[in-house]
Design a protein around this motif. Sequence first.
Motif, PDB file in Angstrom:
ATOM      1  N   ALA A   1      23.635  26.861   7.300  1.00  0.00           N
ATOM      2  CA  ALA A   1      23.235  28.229   8.129  1.00  0.00           C
ATOM      3  C   ALA A   1      23.544  28.089   9.549  1.00  0.00           C
ATOM      4  O   ALA A   1      23.718  29.268  10.271  1.00  0.00           O
ATOM      5  CB  ALA A   1      21.869  28.298   7.466  1.00  0.00           C
TER       6      ALA A   1
ATOM      7  N   VAL B   1      20.239  35.349   8.392  1.00  0.00           N
ATOM      8  CA  VAL B   1      20.838  34.401   7.447  1.00  0.00           C
ATOM      9  C   VAL B   1      19.694  33.982   6.414  1.00  0.00           C
ATOM     10  O   VAL B   1      18.601  33.745   6.850  1.00  0.00           O
ATOM     11  CB  VAL B   1      21.226  33.110   8.075  1.00  0.00           C
TER      12      VAL B   1
ATOM     13  N   ASP C   1      18.286  32.034   3.345  1.00  0.00           N
ATOM     14  CA  ASP C   1      18.360  30.740   2.709  1.00  0.00           C
ATOM     15  C   ASP C   1      18.855  30.579   0.981  1.00  0.00           C
ATOM     16  O   ASP C   1      18.496  31.353   0.325  1.00  0.00           O
ATOM     17  CB  ASP C   1      16.943  29.835   2.417  1.00  0.00           C
TER      18      ASP C   1
END
Length: 337
Positions: A43, A55, A57
């Motif tokens: 990331a 972004v 997870d």
Amino acid sequence: MKKALIVAPSWIGDTIMAQPLFARLHAKHPGLTLDATAPRWVAPVLTRMSEIAEVIDNPFGHGQFDLKGRWRQGRELAARGYDAVYVLPNSIKSALVPFFAGIPRRIGFTGESRYGLINQRHHLDKQALPLMVERFAQLAEAPGTPLPRPVFYPKIVSTAAMQAKTLAELTLPRPDKMVAFCPGAEYGPAKRWPAAHFADLAKRFAASGFAVWLFGSPKDHAVAEEIGRLAPGLTHNLCGTTSLGQAVDLLALADLVVCNDSGLMHVAAALDRPIIALYGSSSPGFTPPLSDHADILSLKLDCSPCFKRECPLGHLDCLNKLLPEQVFAASEKWIAA
């Protein structure tokens, strides 16, 4: 298309090489919001790409299937209303979350027979698209359409303010001249130049007035310590002591990066740092450092590239016989500039 999602690769270098795809998508779809889902170890490089808005997870480890978990994440993503998703890994499991999310256009290579999961399928022609960066960029086009060239080099962001913040966080002085060594390679030891060679090279750079900083993951800490023992007092081991984002900022300060074929090699290339890239068991024909400021050193022995994690012949001549004096000689045009 107004809103799209990227399913990012699980390797840092591969994710760097996907950035030209992101730039092409923005050029083709002005006003696009482009998010990415990625493992947490990848990331940080996505946050350094101006094309990525958010972004998300990806909590699944390497090889972890977890069908129920993927279904749950798919249902969570469904609420975001993506028009399309670009699935960069070729595995079946990487295509499950977008399918469960009900994203209408699911774009990728056929991969592991992903019929139905991927509904806008590209079929890979390895001769037409020899480089990984080209394969990712192809996904911006309609299936069967030739890839427009050139494919521009990846770029990631590290500003002077970010670099100053990282130096302060790590209580590091900004060196007048610094060479970065990246002695690790996640794939395996057949891609790693010997520690004794790195130590010899460190002595040569130190004699020329350069600080030598070593970068890598916690797995690389031991080999970096070995380099330090062989070149006492001449290196600073940062392997495992920085976050990936901090490593990006410190690599951006380097006058030269000497590296194995690794994720950090691609980070340095995307930062446009001068690079000496050392190739043994792998080939620069597929994943070279994408930069006009990179030199690739390879002995091109009959037994390489073998693409093995460990030398199948037990001698690792492809890297053992690539000598420090050869690497230093190749470096001189960059450090003299």
